[in-house]
Design an enzyme around this catalytic site. Structure first.
Site, short mmCIF file in Angstrom:
data_model
loop_
_atom_site.label_atom_id
_atom_site.label_comp_id
_atom_site.label_asym_id
_atom_site.label_seq_id
_atom_site.Cartn_x
_atom_site.Cartn_y
_atom_site.Cartn_z
CE LYS A 249 45.95 -8.41 71.65
NZ LYS A 249 45.84 -7.70 70.36
CD GLU B 202 31.20 -13.76 68.81
OE1 GLU B 202 31.34 -14.60 67.88
OE2 GLU B 202 31.18 -12.55 68.64
CB CYS C 257 31.82 -13.50 63.99
SG CYS C 257 31.00 -12.46 65.19
CD GLU D 219 34.43 -16.31 60.16
OE1 GLU D 219 35.38 -16.77 60.81
OE2 GLU D 219 33.50 -15.65 60.67
#
Lengths: 297, 293, 488
Positions: free
Chosen positions: C194, C268, C302, C399
């Site tokens: 997906k 991840e 990331c 982040e």
């Protein structure tokens, strides 16, 4: 003279940056403007053992009449000749804004005494050269005698006086690596170079984009420290317009737009001018050009 | 309408990406059931000399290309072979191979090229190592290609044997000088045409046809050849090994299993043509950082 | 350093004309169904949602929303393919299919790059030179592994896990699909993937490629939708392995959902990487690396080097170089070949980034941004840096996932290692120094899954990627990237 300590250069990083610069896509008006700017930065050069008065005279005429069929073109920046042809060139160009540059200091090897080099320089200056292109002593550089290299440049700078601009040729193709290119740039700038120049054109590789980037960074760091601008001249191996535009992009993105001027940036080249002319005509007319229609002198 | 006359192919040798005739001008006639099918170049030692010069010249660039790139190029070679399948099959048939077997051989040959193509960027992942030395050093070993490898190609397997012995040499970055099968040389020249159109740089593979016995000794003696793969013709094992000693050429001997056997597909035949290089690098050790994990 | 000297100027003369990549060679349908069992099917939910170009907010296509029945259909197709043709096929033939996918991506690379840029807002320079080539290389690399697994895992008799459910993010849509699908197929698994709801298009183009490559039906199923669809995949009883790339928050929810089941997983997740410049570094290249580390893909990375640590003795000059380099960046139409900074992926993400910009200023940090015209439509954030930042600032801790750099200084190597590791994240780190022994010291001290030395944001199919600590577990890429898809 203290020891020279120059910032380190990472070749892989330099190549990455160059790669990114060459990906810039210059189109339409910007392309035409860039081509004209580049043409205006060319030092039309003849440095052959077989140079003659006629050859130099012909080249000087070409410098003033790049392509008369197309009005509104800029001139080249300068012609570059051996010292014994300076008078001829000065005479031929006396009614034009085109400067006369002369190589000196036992060009291209630089192997001679300082006295001879100064005499060589004075000969060019006395004959009316506006600019002197000297070579550094690469042998002494490799021996680590940086003080010698520095002193020699300073002495030639003195011989040039205040009105003649000194271009210092590092002959980067003989320097071995980019750290040395950076070090030689710093020495030349510290010793009073008005311009730093990559190559004599007699050694391969001559000018490359990575080497030029390293030299531009040296100029930038000097500007950060002192506010003094130093010029840059890649020479040799730049024969087509696309490459010339890549150099200009590099100048723009490294030093900014103030350097986009023939007072601060030059191309040492012989065949580049005609390629620029062909591209300028292509850009203006939409038709790809043939070399047969552009005079070769 | 008159019958069309076929255009016959001249089989030439392959050196430095070009297709010259042998400098000696000599040839030998290839027959099938006593019918002449081709005049094949009878290469000389000067052709060998030229081939080694070409291979050496190509080594720096080929070995310096990325493993990924070599992998792609070998895969491209398989793609081009696929397009010439019929030509390979008819050449094998012309040289006396049964048509059904020829088809199997060609299919297997293409798949084998793909098998070895896949190793290019994996060989150092499997055979390289980081060595936990007891001093403060980062120490690692990598496999590197040897240089110029002479391949005495299999005599009885004109295509499958050739690609199965050639690809393991190439994939790591070696350049090859191939002495083609004497009795079944046609596919080797057609393979050269594949190589010439597969992005394999000129000089990486050089293919000589002729009498192996005549040239082999010069190959074994050549001071600028780093290794020899003697796939068969093992009757010359002793002389080749002796001549090779002059510059300590590595001599790799074929193990005489059938080229159709699955075990031919293994990475060890690749590492046979590689050297191990170990690098030591200091690791600064700082004490008392107190940096919490 | 003389601060009185006039700053360099990078615009106002010879500004480049637009150089947009052509879009007339691409084909997009008005509406995309779900790719299940080798065919594009209408969703049983009958729901479609729009995909929008974030650079101008123009509508691109309608994307199907997969519901429970669709997920069931996809998983059962994958199961059937796994039990059927895919398991029975020899490894060699399986590899040839994967090679085909790699080649088809290469053949259609420009179309894919343009669509990636239209759908996600990233500069065409990046989609063309990074995303698409790496995606192709990933398939190519893993294709070669299929018949060599016994050499990767000697004496372990590796076997595929079964059906893998894969949920990927919006920052590298095609590349992430490749990172997930290629190793899964190479090891003999089948897949239900997906893509993120804002960037489904290249995954659907990949579905077309898979169709064209003639893979057996059901080996790869690509279903679209938002979080609920992802949750449906994660919770499905007949899925053997979950591979997720996304935020740490969602990663934890998934871990909770599969706790106690037999599902294997790789995660991840987020990061807050330290990029460290020592005084002996090649400074211009370090600055370029910092730019590439944080402004690549608008910082939607990331592993972005979002915390910069500069040794105090070179802080002034590094900051000056950084600011000058930022001024030479070009922000604008992502399809323009000269664009360095494209659009923020979505309105929602722009909101998040702007929230942090406000927080940074409220915390007292100094903000510097590229001065440039901002397009009227679309979602934009100019490259930003903050100085006067400490470890305690929110912008140095959380982040942001945007083009925002927080700069701190340090004095000693001990200090910078402590600060760099002083985070719950551990995905990546960067170090810039001329001294090799210092590099290896740093790489051994960093609690991070990838450490770049004198480079940053480099990716390669052969190189394992993944995090320590709350940046996730498991590795993708390289030989190590095979492990999560195998049972031994």
């Amino acid at each position: 003279m203290g020891a020279f300590i120059s910032p380190k250069v990472d070749k892989v990083g330099i190549e990455d940056r160059v790669n990114r610069i060459t990906k810039r896509s210059i189109k339409k008006e910007a392309k035409l403007e860039g081509l004209k700017m580049a043409l205006n930065m060319v030092d039309l050069t003849t440095l052959e053992g077989m140079d003659t008065v006629n050859k130099v005279t012909q080249m000087c005429y070409k410098a003033q009449h790049l392509h008369d069929e197309f009005p509104g073109l800029p001139t080249v920046a300068a012609v570059c000749v051996y010292p014994n042809f300076v008078k001829i060139a000065v005479n031929a160009l006396k009614d034009s804004p085109i400067k006369v540059a002369s190589v000196a200091t036992a060009f291209p090897s630089g192997h001679s005494s300082l006295d001879v080099k100064i005499t060589d320089t004075k000969m060019a200056v006395d004959a009316g050269a506006h600019e002197v292109d000297m070579v550094i002593s690469r042998g002494k550089f490799h021996m680590g005698d940086f003080g010698f290299v520095y002193d020699e440049i300073a002495a030639i700078k003195q011989a040039c006086g205040t009105s003649v601009r000194l271009k210092v040729i590092l002959e980067t193709g003989e320097l071995g690596n980019l750290d040395n290119v950076r070090l030689a740039s710093d020495i030349a700038i510290a010793a009073g170079a008005d311009f730093i120049k990559t190559s004599t054109g007699k050694i391969k590789p001559a000018a490359t984009l990575p080497v030029t980037l390293v030299m531009l960074e040296a100029i930038k760091d000097h500007y950060y420290k002192t506010g003094i601008m130093v010029g840059m001249k890649p020479a040799g191996g730049i024969s087509n317009s696309k490459l010339a535009l890549q150099y200009l992009v590099m100048v723009k993105e490294t030093l900014g737009v103030k350097w986009l001027d023939n007072h601060w940036f030059r191309f040492g080249a012989s065949s580049l001018a005609n390629d620029l002319l062909m591209q300028i005509l292509k850009q203006s007319t939409g038709a790809y050009q043939s070399a047969n229609y552009f005079s070769k002198d | 309408m008159a019958e069309r006359i076929n255009v016959l192919k001249t089989y030439k040798i392959f050196i430095g990406g070009k297709f010259p005739r042998t400098e000696s001008g000599r040839f030998y006639q290839l027959n099938n059931r006593s019918k002449a099918i081709a005049n094949v170049c009878l290469s000389s030692r000067k052709d060998l000399r030229n081939a080694v010069v070409a291979a050496r010249g190509a080594f720096e660039k080929w070995s310096g290309s990325t493993a990924h790139n070599r992998s792609q190029i070998l895969y491209r070679m398989a793609e081009m072979m696929e397009g010439r399948k019929d030509q390979f099959i008819s050449e094998l048939v012309l040289q006396g191979v049964d048509r059904k077997e020829a088809k199997v051989e060609v299919d297997l040959s293409i798949d084998r090229v793909i098998y070895f193509a896949g190793w290019a960027d994996k060989i150092n992942q499997v055979f390289g190592s980081v060595n936990p030395v007891a001093t403060s050093h980062f120490n690692f070993s990598l496999m590197e290609p040897m240089g110029v490898v002479g391949l005495v190609a299999p005599e009885k397997s004109g295509l499958l044997g050739l690609v199965s012995s050639l690809c393991p040499i190439l994939v790591s970055g070696n350049c090859a000088v191939v002495l083609a099968s004497e009795k079944l040389p046609l596919c080797s020249i057609t393979l050269a045409e594949v190589l010439a159109t597969s992005d394999v740089p000129g000089g990486v593979v050089n293919i000589l046809t002729g009498k192996k016995e005549e040239i082999m000794v010069h190959l074994a003696k050549h001071m600028d050849v780093n290794a020899i793969y003697l796939t068969d013709n093992l009757e010359h094992k002793k002389s080749v090994q002796e001549e090779a000693i002059q510059n300590l050429k590595r001599v790799v001997l074929g193990n005489q299993i059938s080229w159709g056997d699955r075990t031919v597909e293994n990475p060890y035949i690749i590492t046979d043509f590689m050297e191990t290089k170990t690098t030591w690098h200091p690791v600064e050790v700082i004490s008392g950082t107190g940096s919490g994990y | 350093m003389n601060k009185e000297i006039k700053p360099l100027k990078f615009s106002g003369k010879w500004d480049f004309d637009p150089a947009p990549e052509s879009v007339d060679h691409i084909s997009l349908k008005d509406q995309y169904g779900l790719f299940i069992n080798g065919k594009f099917e209408n969703p049983q939910t009958s729901n479609y949602f729009p995909s929008v170009n974030p650079a101008n907010e123009e509508h691109l296509s309608m994307i199907a929303e997969a519901g429970e029945k669709d997920i069931n259909a996809a998983v059962s197709a994958a199961r059937k393919a796994f039990d059927g043709p895919w398991s029975k096929m020899s490894a060699k033939e399986r590899g040839k299919y994967i090679f085909r996918i790699a080649r088809l991506i290469q053949e259609k690379s420009r179309e894919l790059a343009v669509i990636e840029t239209l759908d996600g807002g990233k500069p065409i320079r990046e989609s063309r030179d990074v995303d698409v080539p790496i995606a192709a290389a990933h398939f190519f690399y893993y294709a070669g592994w299929t018949d060599k697994l016994n050499y990767a895992f000697p004496n372990r008799d590796p076997k595929p896990v079964g059906v893998a459910g894969q949920v990927i993010p919006w920052n590298f849509p095609l590349m992430m699909a490749a990172w997930k699908i290629a190793p899964a197929l190479a090891t003999g698994n089948t897949v239900v993937l997906k893509p993120a709801e804002t960037t489904s298009l290249t995954a659907l183009k990949l579905a077309e490629i898979i169709q064209e490559a003639d893979l057996p039906n059901g080996v790869v199923n690509i279903i679209t939708g938002a979080g609920a669809t992802g949750a449906g995949i994660v919770n499905h009883q007949d899925i053997d392995k979950i591979a997720f790339t996304g935020s740490t928050g969602v990663g934890k929810i998934i871990m909770k959902a599969i706790a106690g089941s037999n599902k294997k997983s790789t995660m991840e997740l987020g990061g807050k990487a330290a990029n460290i410049i020592f005084e002996d570094a090649p400074l211009d290249q370090a600055v370029e690396g910092v730019i590439n580390g944080i402004y690549f893909n608008q910082g939607h990375v990331c592993c972005a080097g979002s915390r910069l640590f500069v040794q105090e003795s070179v802080y002034d000059v590094v900051l000056r170089k950084l600011k000058d380099r930022i001024q030479s960046l070009i922000l604008g139409n992502p399809l323009d070949k000269n664009t360095d900074i494209g659009a923020i992926n979505s309105k929602e993400q722009l909101g998040t980034i702007n929230k942090y910009l406000k927080i940074g200023q409220q915390e007292g940090a100094d903000m510097f941004q590229l001065e440039c015209p901002i397009p009227k439509k679309g979602f934009w954030c100019p490259p930003t840096l903050f100085t006067n930042v400490s470890q305690s600032h929110v912008i140095a801790k959380e982040e942001i996932f945007g083009p925002v750099l927080a700069i701190q200084t340090f004095r000693t190597i001990d200090e910078v290692i402590t600060k760099a590791n002083n985070t719950p994240f551990g995905l990546s780190a960067g170090v810039w120094t001329d001294k090799g022994s210092k590099i290896f010291n740093l790489t051994s001290q960093m609690r991070a899954g990838v450490v770049w030395a004198n480079t940053y944001n480099k990716f390669d199919p052969t190189s394992p990627f993944g995090g320590y600590k709350e940046s996730g577990h498991g590795r993708e890429g390289g030989l190590h990237g095979l492990t999560p898809y195998l049972n031994f």
